[in-house]
Structures are given as structure tokens and as C-alpha cells.
Scaffold this motif. Sequence first.
Motif, PDB file in Angstrom:
ATOM      1  N   LEU A  86       0.823  -1.204   0.000  1.00  0.00           N
ATOM      2  CA  LEU A  86       0.000   0.000   0.000  1.00  0.00           C
ATOM      3  C   LEU A  86       0.850   1.243   0.000  1.00  0.00           C
ATOM      4  O   LEU A  86       1.874   1.299   0.640  1.00  0.00           O
ATOM      5  CB  LEU A  86      -0.878   0.017   1.261  1.00  0.00           C
ATOM      6  N   SER A  87       0.399   2.252  -0.721  1.00  0.00           N
ATOM      7  CA  SER A  87       0.962   3.586  -0.537  1.00  0.00           C
ATOM      8  C   SER A  87      -0.142   4.590  -0.767  1.00  0.00           C
ATOM      9  O   SER A  87      -0.751   4.604  -1.818  1.00  0.00           O
ATOM     10  CB  SER A  87       2.111   3.838  -1.512  1.00  0.00           C
ATOM     11  N   GLY A  96       1.227   0.920 -12.973  1.00  0.00           N
ATOM     12  CA  GLY A  96       2.667   1.134 -13.070  1.00  0.00           C
ATOM     13  C   GLY A  96       3.113   2.476 -12.524  1.00  0.00           C
ATOM     14  O   GLY A  96       2.310   3.302 -12.090  1.00  0.00           O
ATOM     15  N   GLN A  97       4.426   2.676 -12.534  1.00  0.00           N
ATOM     16  CA  GLN A  97       5.033   3.929 -12.095  1.00  0.00           C
ATOM     17  C   GLN A  97       6.042   4.380 -13.159  1.00  0.00           C
ATOM     18  O   GLN A  97       7.124   3.791 -13.257  1.00  0.00           O
ATOM     19  CB  GLN A  97       5.731   3.731 -10.743  1.00  0.00           C
ATOM     20  N   PRO A  98       5.724   5.401 -13.945  1.00  0.00           N
ATOM     21  CA  PRO A  98       4.473   6.165 -13.944  1.00  0.00           C
ATOM     22  C   PRO A  98       3.319   5.324 -14.501  1.00  0.00           C
ATOM     23  O   PRO A  98       3.548   4.379 -15.257  1.00  0.00           O
ATOM     24  CB  PRO A  98       4.798   7.345 -14.861  1.00  0.00           C
ATOM     25  N   PRO A  99       2.071   5.667 -14.133  1.00  0.00           N
ATOM     26  CA  PRO A  99       0.931   4.867 -14.586  1.00  0.00           C
ATOM     27  C   PRO A  99       0.715   4.964 -16.089  1.00  0.00           C
ATOM     28  O   PRO A  99       0.840   6.033 -16.677  1.00  0.00           O
ATOM     29  CB  PRO A  99      -0.248   5.467 -13.814  1.00  0.00           C
ATOM     30  N   LEU A 140      -3.440   2.901  -9.911  1.00  0.00           N
ATOM     31  CA  LEU A 140      -3.927   4.227  -9.564  1.00  0.00           C
ATOM     32  C   LEU A 140      -5.445   4.199  -9.431  1.00  0.00           C
ATOM     33  O   LEU A 140      -6.151   3.791 -10.353  1.00  0.00           O
ATOM     34  CB  LEU A 140      -3.515   5.237 -10.634  1.00  0.00           C
ATOM     35  N   LEU A 141      -5.954   4.639  -8.262  1.00  0.00           N
ATOM     36  CA  LEU A 141      -7.392   4.619  -7.996  1.00  0.00           C
ATOM     37  C   LEU A 141      -7.861   5.990  -7.531  1.00  0.00           C
ATOM     38  O   LEU A 141      -7.255   6.583  -6.622  1.00  0.00           O
ATOM     39  CB  LEU A 141      -7.728   3.586  -6.908  1.00  0.00           C
ATOM     40  N   SER A 160      -2.789   4.725  -4.315  1.00  0.00           N
ATOM     41  CA  SER A 160      -1.879   3.995  -5.201  1.00  0.00           C
ATOM     42  C   SER A 160      -1.479   2.684  -4.542  1.00  0.00           C
ATOM     43  O   SER A 160      -0.324   2.488  -4.146  1.00  0.00           O
ATOM     44  CB  SER A 160      -0.640   4.839  -5.509  1.00  0.00           C
ATOM     45  N   PRO A 161      -2.420   1.761  -4.345  1.00  0.00           N
ATOM     46  CA  PRO A 161      -2.079   0.487  -3.701  1.00  0.00           C
ATOM     47  C   PRO A 161      -1.191  -0.366  -4.594  1.00  0.00           C
ATOM     48  O   PRO A 161      -1.255  -0.301  -5.820  1.00  0.00           O
ATOM     49  CB  PRO A 161      -3.440  -0.176  -3.500  1.00  0.00           C
ATOM     50  N   ARG A 162      -0.349  -1.150  -3.932  1.00  0.00           N
ATOM     51  CA  ARG A 162       0.520  -2.082  -4.649  1.00  0.00           C
ATOM     52  C   ARG A 162      -0.165  -3.446  -4.656  1.00  0.00           C
ATOM     53  O   ARG A 162      -0.445  -4.017  -3.608  1.00  0.00           O
ATOM     54  CB  ARG A 162       1.882  -2.152  -3.974  1.00  0.00           C
ATOM     55  N   LEU A 163      -0.441  -3.952  -5.841  1.00  0.00           N
ATOM     56  CA  LEU A 163      -1.224  -5.168  -5.987  1.00  0.00           C
ATOM     57  C   LEU A 163      -0.494  -6.186  -6.842  1.00  0.00           C
ATOM     58  O   LEU A 163       0.438  -5.846  -7.580  1.00  0.00           O
ATOM     59  CB  LEU A 163      -2.582  -4.839  -6.623  1.00  0.00           C
ATOM     60  N   SER A 164      -0.922  -7.429  -6.748  1.00  0.00           N
ATOM     61  CA  SER A 164      -0.346  -8.500  -7.556  1.00  0.00           C
ATOM     62  C   SER A 164      -1.177  -8.728  -8.811  1.00  0.00           C
ATOM     63  O   SER A 164      -2.407  -8.733  -8.755  1.00  0.00           O
ATOM     64  CB  SER A 164      -0.286  -9.799  -6.750  1.00  0.00           C
ATOM     65  N   LEU A 165      -0.492  -8.903  -9.919  1.00  0.00           N
ATOM     66  CA  LEU A 165      -1.161  -9.201 -11.180  1.00  0.00           C
ATOM     67  C   LEU A 165      -0.262 -10.079 -12.028  1.00  0.00           C
ATOM     68  O   LEU A 165       0.946 -10.202 -11.775  1.00  0.00           O
ATOM     69  CB  LEU A 165      -1.514  -7.920 -11.931  1.00  0.00           C
TER      70      LEU A 165
END
Length: 423
Positions: A16-17, A71-74, A159-160, A169-174
Motif C-alpha cells: 500500500l501507498s 505502473g510507475q508512472p501509470p 492508480l485509484l 496507489s495500492p501495490r497489488l499482484s497481477l
Amino acid sequence: MREGKMLAMVLVVLGLSLSSSASDSQQQKWWKWMFSGGTSSEVNPVGSSVVFPLSGNVYPNGFYYVQLNIGQPPKPYFLDPDTGSDLTWLQCDAPCVHCTPAPHPLYKPNKDLVICKDPLCASLHPGDHKCDNPEQCDYEVEYADGGSSIGVLVKDVLLLNLTSGIRLSPRLSLGCGYDQTPSASYHPIDGVLGLGKGKSSIISQLRDQRLVRHVVGHCLSGRGGGFLFFGDDVYDSSHVIWTPMSRDHSKRYSPGSAELIFGGKSTGFKNLCVVFDSGSTYTYLNSESYQALLSWMNKELSGKPLTEALDDDTLPFCLKGKKPFKRIRDVKKYFKPIALSFPNGWRAKSQFDIPPESYLIISSKGNVCLGILNGTQVGLPNFNVVGDISMQDKIVIYDNEKQVIGWTPANCDRPPKSDTIIM
């Protein structure tokens, strides 16, 4: 990948961030909640939902899609929202062995891999799974329509924008999919957004991070487009018809057994196991029910100015009139409504109505075609699938907190804005 896509395996990881746009007081509220031993039953600390516009249609596109910024940047990607599977994956330059044409450049993976021993990797590989490479989690998902994806799991930022105005900007698995097999009903998309009940689905990951409640819903417009949402504050629950999720089919969004209604009367077909699947363009009945439906329709259409259009292969059953039809309203008067009645609803019975405009299309040849298909022919002998065509112009809600499915007629043309409620 759209038609009948239901079964998939999955996996996931958390992180999470909060973006810098959240105020200090909001951040303090978050940390206070997080360290106060909050339980999963509490309302999420953000207290908001996420709403995504949808594009596409049932016909002629054959699918709806949502844009996610990852992503970063999205960067933007078009994904197929699928309540019939869990894993979210993108076509990925890892490098790619087999990828299909897509709207955007291939996703460039980072080096933040999900390791094989991660519990979420275990959810993707039931049983005694052995790691070929302990430093990564490999996956393979197969869909009922013949499509598949092979790849590895990575963690990245999504990005939400919440309806409250907060940006997360949660960090998620995909999945980073580097080997895809297209289905017979291939559509040009960047990947699949898995919205199922499993631990690896995006909504489950957001729930585990206490960002939104474990509720997902969609509103598909019969005129094209619509919206998708996570969370439970964009609708008025008192206006929704609710029915419990089946415990016998806990891995799928199933309200259990239904009775088939035709023209307001019971058909005698009961105990039909029903699954709601936004990854299926059309609706499917088992062979016996489907053949009976065709028989009833042909009987009702006897003497009407319609004849079977044998030269139209848009769908298995098409009819032509004295002149080409332009829209459903030109012909729907000849057809009776259908419904699925669930005896275990919160009311005496919960009925899912399917009017003619929710099971018919007008083909490019100007014929009217039946968007209910024979599920047994496509490998779905035990399931009756409610697909996109029959969920048009309804808000459909999968509430995993309360273990219920709900629906109500709605205007799906405009996504709700901040602090608004769908009635």
C-alpha cells in the motif's frame, strides 16, 4: 475469451501507498485505524468507492472493457472485467512468446516478483505445488471458451480515484502474461480484470488492504458503455432485489438454483444452477432448457411475420422480417419476457427479469437473433450462465461481505459522481 469464460486459477499479494494528495488528517486516520486492531467487519477507513467508466457493447463489439492505469508512472490498459475468474493479467513484454494484437504497448514488468512460497501463490496452485523456481510464482489460467494465459506474478501500483476525492496507489499482484492463446471469440484487449471471489482478485486484494469493502458491481448499458464499481456506497440497498450466494458453488457468483419462467408462467424447469458471469457476452441454458425455450418461442411466433434466417450465422437462431429491422423495439412485441426465479431470496422469491431487449440483438443483416445459447454445446452442461446481454440496464451487485447478489433496473449511461447514489 468472452463467451462462457468462467473457470480460472489465481493468485495475489498486498502492499500500500497512500498518495501525497491525501491530507495529513486522512493519513493520521488511516494509521490510527490500522494500529487499533481494526477487524474485517469494520467499514473501510477511507469510506468510499471506486467507479470506472466502461466502454463496449454486446453487439457488435461482443465485450465491455475498462481502462486501468497501472505502473510507475501509470500507463493505461484496456481490460476485460470478468466476474467469472480471479486473476488479473496483462499481456507482458517479458519478453512475450505469444501475444495478440492489443490497444496499447505491452506491459513492461518490474522486478518485484511474487515468490513461490507466498500464500497467494498457493491459492493459485491448490494441492501440493512444487516450485520450479522459488524466486517467482508461475501461473497458467484457462477459460471455458479456449483462451488461456501463461506468465508470472508481479507486484505493481494501481492508480485509484475514490468517489470521496482521495487518490490511492495500492501495490497489488497481477499476472505478467507472456504466452497467450486467443479464444475463438478473440477481442483486442490488453488483458483481463479478474473480479471473482478468490484471494488473487483485485477486489479481494483491495479488501485485504482495508481500502474498500469486498463489494463489486457493474451497470451495463444496452446502448453501449456503462460503469463498474468497487465498494458499497454508490447504490441504495433498499431498492435492490437480493438473494444469497450459493454455498454449494462458493468459488463462483451463483445465487443457486432457479426456476425458468416464460411469459410470466412457470415452464416446469426448476433447479437450474445459475452463475452470473460478466466475462460471458451471451446467456447460456443447458441443452434441455434451451431446446424447450426454442420450442416455446417458435410456437409463440407462429403466424407472426418472421421466418428463420438460415443465411445469417451471427448467432445460432436468427429471424428475418419483411424488411430489415433497425432496432430491438421494432420487433420486441413478438417476444415474451423470460425470468429466473430464485426461491431463497430475501423476499419470498427473488426474480431476475429478462425482457426481450435483454436476450435479443439486431444483426448487421437486419435480422433479430436470440442471445441465449446452448451451454451444453460449449462445455457448460451443469451451469446456466447469465451473461452481459441479460444484465444490460441493471445494476448487478456481488456483495462478498454479506454473501449476497443483488440487482435492480438502472440508467447505466452515466457513472455516478462523488457523493451520488444509484436509485
